[in-house]
Design a protein around this motif. Sequence first.
Motif, PDB file in Angstrom:
ATOM      1  N   MET A 187      -8.320 -10.645   0.145  1.00 39.32           N
ATOM      2  CA  MET A 187      -7.662  -9.822  -0.881  1.00 39.32           C
ATOM      3  C   MET A 187      -8.494  -8.591  -1.209  1.00 39.32           C
ATOM      4  SD  MET A 187      -5.836 -12.436  -3.578  1.00 39.32           S
ATOM      5  CE  MET A 187      -7.335 -13.304  -3.990  1.00 39.32           C
ATOM      6  N   VAL A 188      -9.801  -8.778  -1.336  1.00 42.51           N
ATOM      7  CA  VAL A 188     -10.663  -7.640  -1.652  1.00 42.51           C
ATOM      8  C   VAL A 188     -10.709  -6.665  -0.479  1.00 42.51           C
ATOM      9  CG1 VAL A 188     -12.997  -6.941  -2.297  1.00 42.51           C
ATOM     10  CG2 VAL A 188     -12.011  -8.994  -3.285  1.00 42.51           C
ATOM     11  N   ASP A 189     -10.729  -7.203   0.754  1.00 39.00           N
ATOM     12  CA  ASP A 189     -10.684  -6.337   1.940  1.00 39.00           C
ATOM     13  C   ASP A 189      -9.450  -5.436   1.904  1.00 39.00           C
ATOM     14  OD1 ASP A 189     -13.002  -7.387   2.988  1.00 39.00           O
ATOM     15  OD2 ASP A 189     -11.990  -8.777   4.344  1.00 39.00           O
ATOM     16  N   ARG A 190      -8.324  -6.008   1.526  1.00 37.35           N
ATOM     17  CA  ARG A 190      -7.075  -5.234   1.491  1.00 37.35           C
ATOM     18  C   ARG A 190      -7.105  -4.168   0.396  1.00 37.35           C
ATOM     19  NH1 ARG A 190      -2.953 -10.406   2.242  1.00 37.35           N
ATOM     20  NH2 ARG A 190      -3.106 -10.524   4.527  1.00 37.35           N
ATOM     21  N   ILE A 191      -7.687  -4.493  -0.757  1.00 35.44           N
ATOM     22  CA  ILE A 191      -7.790  -3.506  -1.835  1.00 35.44           C
ATOM     23  C   ILE A 191      -8.694  -2.355  -1.410  1.00 35.44           C
ATOM     24  CG2 ILE A 191      -8.669  -3.122  -4.183  1.00 35.44           C
ATOM     25  CD1 ILE A 191      -7.755  -5.991  -4.817  1.00 35.44           C
ATOM     26  N   GLU A 192      -9.820  -2.675  -0.791  1.00 31.45           N
ATOM     27  CA  GLU A 192     -10.732  -1.624  -0.327  1.00 31.45           C
ATOM     28  C   GLU A 192     -10.081  -0.754   0.738  1.00 31.45           C
ATOM     29  OE1 GLU A 192     -15.070  -3.766  -1.100  1.00 31.45           O
ATOM     30  OE2 GLU A 192     -14.103  -3.942   0.862  1.00 31.45           O
ATOM     31  N   ALA A 193      -9.325  -1.383   1.654  1.00 32.83           N
ATOM     32  CA  ALA A 193      -8.643  -0.618   2.701  1.00 32.83           C
ATOM     33  C   ALA A 193      -7.562   0.282   2.104  1.00 32.83           C
ATOM     34  CB  ALA A 193      -8.038  -1.565   3.732  1.00 32.83           C
ATOM     35  N   ALA A 194      -6.820  -0.248   1.130  1.00 36.29           N
ATOM     36  CA  ALA A 194      -5.777   0.554   0.474  1.00 36.29           C
ATOM     37  C   ALA A 194      -6.401   1.726  -0.278  1.00 36.29           C
ATOM     38  CB  ALA A 194      -4.965  -0.321  -0.481  1.00 36.29           C
ATOM     39  N   THR A 195      -7.547   1.483  -0.913  1.00 36.66           N
ATOM     40  CA  THR A 195      -8.229   2.554  -1.633  1.00 36.66           C
ATOM     41  C   THR A 195      -8.654   3.661  -0.675  1.00 36.66           C
ATOM     42  OG1 THR A 195      -9.028   1.009  -3.312  1.00 36.66           O
ATOM     43  CG2 THR A 195     -10.194   3.108  -3.124  1.00 36.66           C
ATOM     44  N   ALA A 196      -9.238   3.271   0.473  1.00 39.19           N
ATOM     45  CA  ALA A 196      -9.650   4.264   1.466  1.00 39.19           C
ATOM     46  C   ALA A 196      -8.448   5.068   1.955  1.00 39.19           C
ATOM     47  CB  ALA A 196     -10.346   3.573   2.627  1.00 39.19           C
ATOM     48  N   HIS A 197      -7.315   4.391   2.170  1.00 39.36           N
ATOM     49  CA  HIS A 197      -6.092   5.084   2.626  1.00 39.36           C
ATOM     50  C   HIS A 197      -5.598   6.076   1.567  1.00 39.36           C
ATOM     51  CE1 HIS A 197      -2.160   5.771   4.424  1.00 39.36           C
ATOM     52  NE2 HIS A 197      -1.612   5.441   3.257  1.00 39.36           N
ATOM     53  N   ARG A 211      -1.038  10.253  -6.870  1.00 38.24           N
ATOM     54  CA  ARG A 211      -1.550   9.670  -8.116  1.00 38.24           C
ATOM     55  C   ARG A 211      -0.774   8.423  -8.497  1.00 38.24           C
ATOM     56  NH1 ARG A 211      -2.013   9.453 -13.861  1.00 38.24           N
ATOM     57  NH2 ARG A 211       0.242   9.356 -14.042  1.00 38.24           N
ATOM     58  N   ASP A 212       0.546   8.484  -8.405  1.00 41.83           N
ATOM     59  CA  ASP A 212       1.374   7.334  -8.784  1.00 41.83           C
ATOM     60  C   ASP A 212       1.112   6.138  -7.872  1.00 41.83           C
ATOM     61  OD1 ASP A 212       2.429   8.821 -10.831  1.00 41.83           O
ATOM     62  OD2 ASP A 212       4.293   9.313  -9.795  1.00 41.83           O
ATOM     63  N   MET A 213       0.946   6.402  -6.577  1.00 40.42           N
ATOM     64  CA  MET A 213       0.655   5.299  -5.644  1.00 40.42           C
ATOM     65  C   MET A 213      -0.704   4.678  -5.944  1.00 40.42           C
ATOM     66  SD  MET A 213       2.148   6.421  -1.911  1.00 40.42           S
ATOM     67  CE  MET A 213       1.642   8.133  -1.946  1.00 40.42           C
ATOM     68  N   ALA A 214      -1.695   5.508  -6.213  1.00 41.66           N
ATOM     69  CA  ALA A 214      -3.030   4.985  -6.514  1.00 41.66           C
ATOM     70  C   ALA A 214      -3.033   4.187  -7.811  1.00 41.66           C
ATOM     71  CB  ALA A 214      -4.033   6.140  -6.583  1.00 41.66           C
ATOM     72  N   ARG A 245     -14.071   2.217  -8.356  1.00 43.36           N
ATOM     73  CA  ARG A 245     -13.883   3.379  -7.467  1.00 43.36           C
ATOM     74  C   ARG A 245     -12.437   3.876  -7.525  1.00 43.36           C
ATOM     75  NH1 ARG A 245     -15.771   5.734  -2.587  1.00 43.36           N
ATOM     76  NH2 ARG A 245     -14.726   7.759  -2.593  1.00 43.36           N
ATOM     77  N   LEU A 246     -11.494   2.963  -7.507  1.00 44.29           N
ATOM     78  CA  LEU A 246     -10.083   3.357  -7.525  1.00 44.29           C
ATOM     79  C   LEU A 246      -9.716   3.995  -8.872  1.00 44.29           C
ATOM     80  CD1 LEU A 246      -7.435   3.549  -6.079  1.00 44.29           C
ATOM     81  CD2 LEU A 246      -6.991   1.130  -6.611  1.00 44.29           C
ATOM     82  N   ALA A 247     -10.261   3.467  -9.967  1.00 47.96           N
ATOM     83  CA  ALA A 247      -9.995   4.069 -11.284  1.00 47.96           C
ATOM     84  C   ALA A 247     -10.524   5.492 -11.347  1.00 47.96           C
ATOM     85  CB  ALA A 247     -10.621   3.220 -12.391  1.00 47.96           C
ATOM     86  N   SER A 248     -11.684   5.730 -10.735  1.00 44.90           N
ATOM     87  CA  SER A 248     -12.226   7.089 -10.722  1.00 44.90           C
ATOM     88  C   SER A 248     -11.352   8.018  -9.901  1.00 44.90           C
ATOM     89  CB  SER A 248     -13.662   7.087 -10.180  1.00 44.90           C
ATOM     90  OG  SER A 248     -13.689   6.875  -8.779  1.00 44.90           O
TER      91      SER A 248
END
Length: 492
Positions: A187-197, A211-214, A245-248
């Motif tokens: 699950m964390v791997d997927r969140i990190e990958a989505a954040t990078a994308h 912005r809305d997607m993030a 990181r994603l919140a920033s």
Amino acid sequence: MTDSLPRSKRARRIRNKRLNQLPLAAAANQPLAYLVKESGFRSLAAFASAINNHASAAYGIQLSHDHNIIRRWLNGAACMHPEIVADVLSGAWGVTIPPAVIWPDDRNGTPPASAHLQPCIAEHTLANLGAFLRRDALREVGWTDPVPVATGDELVNPISRWLASPPVRLTATEQGPQHTDQRDQLMVDRIEAATAHLIALDAVAGGEAARDMAAGQLRYAVDLASHHLPTDTFIRNRLLAAIARLASEVGAMSHDAGLDGTAQQYFAYALQTAQVVDNDHANLVVVYVLTHMAHQMCELSAPQTALRLIELAAAHHIQHAARSGVMQGMLWILRARALAILGPDWMEEINSSIALALTGCATAETPPPISQCRLRRHAAEVYLTIAEVDHRQAAPLAAKAESCSLIALDTQSQNQAREKAYNLINLARSRFLLGRPDEACDDATQAIQLAHQIPGAARLATRIHALATIAERFPHHPQARDLHRRALHFEP
């Protein structure tokens, strides 16, 4: 018979000492527990005495609170005079702490206090970030930002206090479905990958859609941490670091969309989340968020606040974060931008800061092209800021800005429309100042064409509107007159 005898003086002292203390983790009212613990009062009795004295001096109210009433508040009881307690804590902390921060349940429908005024407690931060995300999701496109922007002491002092305080971290609970460590890691791997994308998508174009997607991805990650916190410490820290990181990034995207108050809230929540993570990556995220905040202050023409945030970031970078040449370069270039807003008197320090920024990025092992491009773009904006107020140095400074803009355009990826538009705008500004309106109008026209591909990029629109003012300096030039009209009426 022995039990009925009076207690000894020593026994009473031990009992009172125990009553005057309360472990932070045991308190039902975590915000109050944290604020009292870090406020400098030596005991709960001393805190109660301060409340009594303030009530008498400021309000003419005679209270007789002792450590027992403080313990009841910590255990979840209501307070009859929350504003007096808030006054005492505000005085101890040196910042304004609204009663709603201490007793959130008593808000009666009013919005919570700004994120930077809330205590840095992991569970409290995640709950408030989740609530803020839900409110943000209800905001309709085109609404003005309802959140005010804080600057100066109001912003920097509370951030400095809780960055310097011991973090109050999350602990895994036994409630909810128990996942295996392998499933948690996936699950964390997927969140990190989505954040990078999402970061890559924002770099390509940005705007309101990114912005809305993030923000949607951030809501998912916060809900995951709130309802199922991984039991493995390493995975738990990775999840919280990813949220920070994603919140920033959502904050930076909100700033790009012109929602500066909303952006500041996300930055503060990102800082608090990163602060409670126990790994080196999160320490670097703290520095990263502070650079975002300093950049926002430069854009809002609050250079003194920007400089203080840069100092905070530099101190944290030296003490806690893994050293990064790229990050150090960004701190130097933002310092140059803030000094440029203060005026040409700081030119020697500005030149030194720019040189250190470019040197720091050059010495990094593998600096990303986007980092080099942004450093050059910021350097161009520094030179242009000074050139537009110091007419004696306008030509040489504009020439430096032109050179930086050309290098930035050469080093950036061709699919980064927003970054290319920024660099073209800087190029147009420098060429207008150099008295070459034909080239400037061509550059500005390309920037406007790219900007039309990025709906909701309000910050970019502001730069384009500023081109209209520069074009006015050439009233007899047909292209400049046409550019003035198009730039003035540009809508993101």
